[in-house]
Design a protein around this motif. Structure first.
Motif, short mmCIF file in Angstrom:
data_model
loop_
_atom_site.label_atom_id
_atom_site.label_comp_id
_atom_site.label_asym_id
_atom_site.label_seq_id
_atom_site.Cartn_x
_atom_site.Cartn_y
_atom_site.Cartn_z
N LEU A 109 -15.25 37.15 -37.22
CA LEU A 109 -15.51 36.09 -36.25
C LEU A 109 -16.63 36.50 -35.30
CD1 LEU A 109 -14.50 33.30 -35.33
CD2 LEU A 109 -12.97 34.49 -33.75
N ASP A 110 -16.62 37.76 -34.87
CA ASP A 110 -17.64 38.27 -33.97
C ASP A 110 -19.02 38.24 -34.63
OD1 ASP A 110 -18.52 39.77 -31.52
OD2 ASP A 110 -18.98 41.30 -33.03
N LYS A 111 -19.05 38.50 -35.96
CA LYS A 111 -20.33 38.50 -36.67
C LYS A 111 -20.80 37.10 -37.04
CE LYS A 111 -20.63 42.99 -36.78
NZ LYS A 111 -21.70 43.70 -36.04
N ILE A 134 -7.38 34.89 -43.73
CA ILE A 134 -8.52 35.18 -42.85
C ILE A 134 -9.15 33.88 -42.36
CG2 ILE A 134 -10.88 36.09 -42.82
CD1 ILE A 134 -9.87 38.34 -44.67
N ALA A 135 -9.35 32.92 -43.29
CA ALA A 135 -9.92 31.63 -42.90
C ALA A 135 -9.03 30.93 -41.89
CB ALA A 135 -10.11 30.76 -44.14
N GLY A 136 -7.73 30.99 -42.09
CA GLY A 136 -6.79 30.37 -41.16
C GLY A 136 -6.86 30.97 -39.77
N ASP A 140 -7.85 29.16 -36.28
CA ASP A 140 -6.99 29.24 -35.10
C ASP A 140 -7.79 29.67 -33.87
OD1 ASP A 140 -4.85 28.50 -36.64
OD2 ASP A 140 -4.07 30.54 -36.88
N ALA A 141 -8.83 30.48 -34.10
CA ALA A 141 -9.67 30.96 -32.99
C ALA A 141 -10.74 29.95 -32.59
CB ALA A 141 -10.31 32.29 -33.36
N GLY A 142 -10.76 28.79 -33.28
CA GLY A 142 -11.70 27.75 -32.91
C GLY A 142 -12.94 27.68 -33.76
N TYR A 143 -13.05 28.52 -34.80
CA TYR A 143 -14.23 28.50 -35.67
C TYR A 143 -13.97 27.55 -36.84
CZ TYR A 143 -18.34 30.18 -38.15
OH TYR A 143 -19.56 30.25 -38.77
N THR A 144 -14.78 26.52 -36.98
CA THR A 144 -14.53 25.50 -38.01
C THR A 144 -15.71 25.29 -38.96
OG1 THR A 144 -15.28 23.77 -36.48
CG2 THR A 144 -12.91 24.24 -36.56
N ASP A 145 -16.87 25.90 -38.68
CA ASP A 145 -18.03 25.71 -39.56
C ASP A 145 -17.92 26.70 -40.72
OD1 ASP A 145 -20.37 24.91 -40.67
OD2 ASP A 145 -21.67 25.64 -39.05
N LEU A 146 -16.95 26.42 -41.61
CA LEU A 146 -16.60 27.38 -42.64
C LEU A 146 -16.37 26.68 -43.97
CD1 LEU A 146 -14.11 30.29 -42.06
CD2 LEU A 146 -13.91 28.91 -44.11
N ARG A 147 -16.86 27.28 -45.04
CA ARG A 147 -16.59 26.81 -46.39
C ARG A 147 -15.90 27.94 -47.16
NH1 ARG A 147 -21.84 24.31 -49.16
NH2 ARG A 147 -22.61 26.44 -48.80
N LEU A 148 -14.86 27.59 -47.92
CA LEU A 148 -14.09 28.58 -48.67
C LEU A 148 -14.29 28.34 -50.17
CD1 LEU A 148 -12.00 30.87 -48.74
CD2 LEU A 148 -10.20 29.12 -48.59
N PHE A 149 -14.90 29.32 -50.84
CA PHE A 149 -15.14 29.24 -52.28
C PHE A 149 -14.18 30.20 -52.98
CE2 PHE A 149 -19.12 27.93 -50.35
CZ PHE A 149 -19.50 26.83 -51.11
N LEU A 150 -13.40 29.69 -53.90
CA LEU A 150 -12.42 30.48 -54.63
C LEU A 150 -12.89 30.61 -56.08
CD1 LEU A 150 -9.22 28.71 -53.24
CD2 LEU A 150 -10.36 30.75 -52.33
N LEU A 151 -13.30 31.80 -56.47
CA LEU A 151 -13.85 32.03 -57.80
C LEU A 151 -12.89 32.90 -58.61
CD1 LEU A 151 -16.05 32.21 -60.00
CD2 LEU A 151 -17.16 33.99 -58.64
N ASP A 152 -12.42 32.37 -59.75
CA ASP A 152 -11.54 33.15 -60.59
C ASP A 152 -11.68 32.72 -62.04
OD1 ASP A 152 -9.02 35.12 -59.78
OD2 ASP A 152 -8.79 34.22 -61.76
N GLN A 164 -2.36 26.79 -52.10
CA GLN A 164 -2.06 27.57 -50.89
C GLN A 164 -3.10 27.31 -49.81
OE1 GLN A 164 -0.47 31.57 -51.00
NE2 GLN A 164 -0.49 31.55 -53.24
N ALA A 165 -4.37 27.26 -50.21
CA ALA A 165 -5.44 27.02 -49.23
C ALA A 165 -5.30 25.64 -48.59
CB ALA A 165 -6.80 27.17 -49.91
N GLN A 166 -4.96 24.63 -49.40
CA GLN A 166 -4.76 23.29 -48.86
C GLN A 166 -3.62 23.26 -47.85
OE1 GLN A 166 -4.96 21.33 -53.02
NE2 GLN A 166 -5.29 19.65 -51.58
N GLU A 167 -2.54 23.93 -48.18
CA GLU A 167 -1.37 23.92 -47.29
C GLU A 167 -1.67 24.64 -45.98
OE1 GLU A 167 1.70 25.69 -49.61
OE2 GLU A 167 2.00 23.93 -50.90
N LEU A 168 -2.30 25.79 -46.07
CA LEU A 168 -2.55 26.58 -44.86
C LEU A 168 -3.63 25.97 -43.98
CD1 LEU A 168 -1.74 29.15 -43.33
CD2 LEU A 168 -3.54 30.36 -44.56
#
Length: 253
Positions: A109-111, A134-136, A140-152, A164-168
């Motif tokens: 978050l600091d970076k 980590i994204a959650g 919670d800390a107020g950071y929302t400009d985030l995209r989560l890519f799940l590669l498997d 799980q990501a949708q629920e959290l």
């Protein structure tokens, strides 16, 4: 000019606007469907062929020998099921709970604050427990400009990760979740998925011991980090052991 009615935007332009504003493309383009963006974007990597990998695995097993990279085992849904069962065992769950994820989230978050958004790219995401957590915490800390890519490489595990990501992250509609069914060894060829009109900061993660199981860690990093720039972050999880390089028995132990 678009707002003043002097120019009609093309579909490509509208889709880019929808992505930037976290809106549904169909809603912004045609006024149809819900206004909010899709909950999960699912992308099958070009050239990814699980059936071909099974044939390659058979050739390796039936041939004179060679290195079998761990990714092959997750092509089999049974192995994916075994991995999920392992995650639920109390001993392994305690290892996960012992990870310093709060401290890691604070550091990230600091970076990330003050930069042009953060893309979390989970390599070999599995069920993505760590990355979603980590994204959650960042949300919670107020950071929302985030995209989560799940590669498997495993579709069953990827489905679990998305659920799980949708629920959290249900309380954070601005967070975009994108599932990529592909091989993290070909990360450099998936650049089109991350592309935006501006370059966003990236956090690449690899949890669950995947990094330590690679055939050649240094070679993997040299190939896969081609798209990174100064300021991007890399988060690896592996066990650190020490043994003399000339003592194979001790290394295996």
């Amino acid at each position: 000019m678009i707002e003043d009615g002097k120019r009609m935007p093309g579909v490509d332009t509208v889709e880019k606007l929808a992505t930037a504003l976290s809106l549904s493309k169909s809603w912004l383009t045609y006024g149809e469907g819900p206004e909010s963006k899709e909950e999960v974007l699912y992308w099958v990597a070009p050239g990814f062929d699980g059936m071909q990998m099974i044939e390659e695995l058979r050739s390796l097993v039936a041939g004179p020998g060679g290195h079998i990279e761990q990714s092959y085992k997750y092509i089999d849904p049974n192995d994916a099921l075994s991995w999920r069962a392992l995650l639920r065992q109390s001993r392994y769950a305690s290892i996960i709970e012992g990870m310093p994820l709060t401290e890691i989230s604070t550091f990230i978050l600091d970076k990330a604050v003050g930069r042009t958004g953060l893309d979390v790219i989970a390599l070999g995401a599995g069920t993505a427990q760590h990355e979603t957590w980590i994204a959650g915490r960042m949300v919670d800390a107020g950071y929302t400009d985030l995209r989560l890519f799940l590669l498997d490489i495993s579709q069953p595990l990827l489905n679990d990760a998305c659920r799980q990501a949708q629920e959290l992250l249900a309380g954070a509609p601005s967070i975009r979740i994108c599932a990529i069914n592909g091989n993290f060894h070909h990360l450099q060829s998936y650049e089109r998925v991350f592309r935006m009109p501006y370059r966003r900061q990236r956090l690449l993660t690899m949890f669950g011991g995947s990094f330590g199981n690679l055939d050649n860690e240094i070679s993997f990093l040299r190939r896969s980090m081609v798209g990174t720039v100064p300021g991007d972050l890399l988060l690896l999880d592996f066990q650190l052991t020490r043994a003399p390089s000339d003592d194979p028995a001790e290394i295996l132990k």
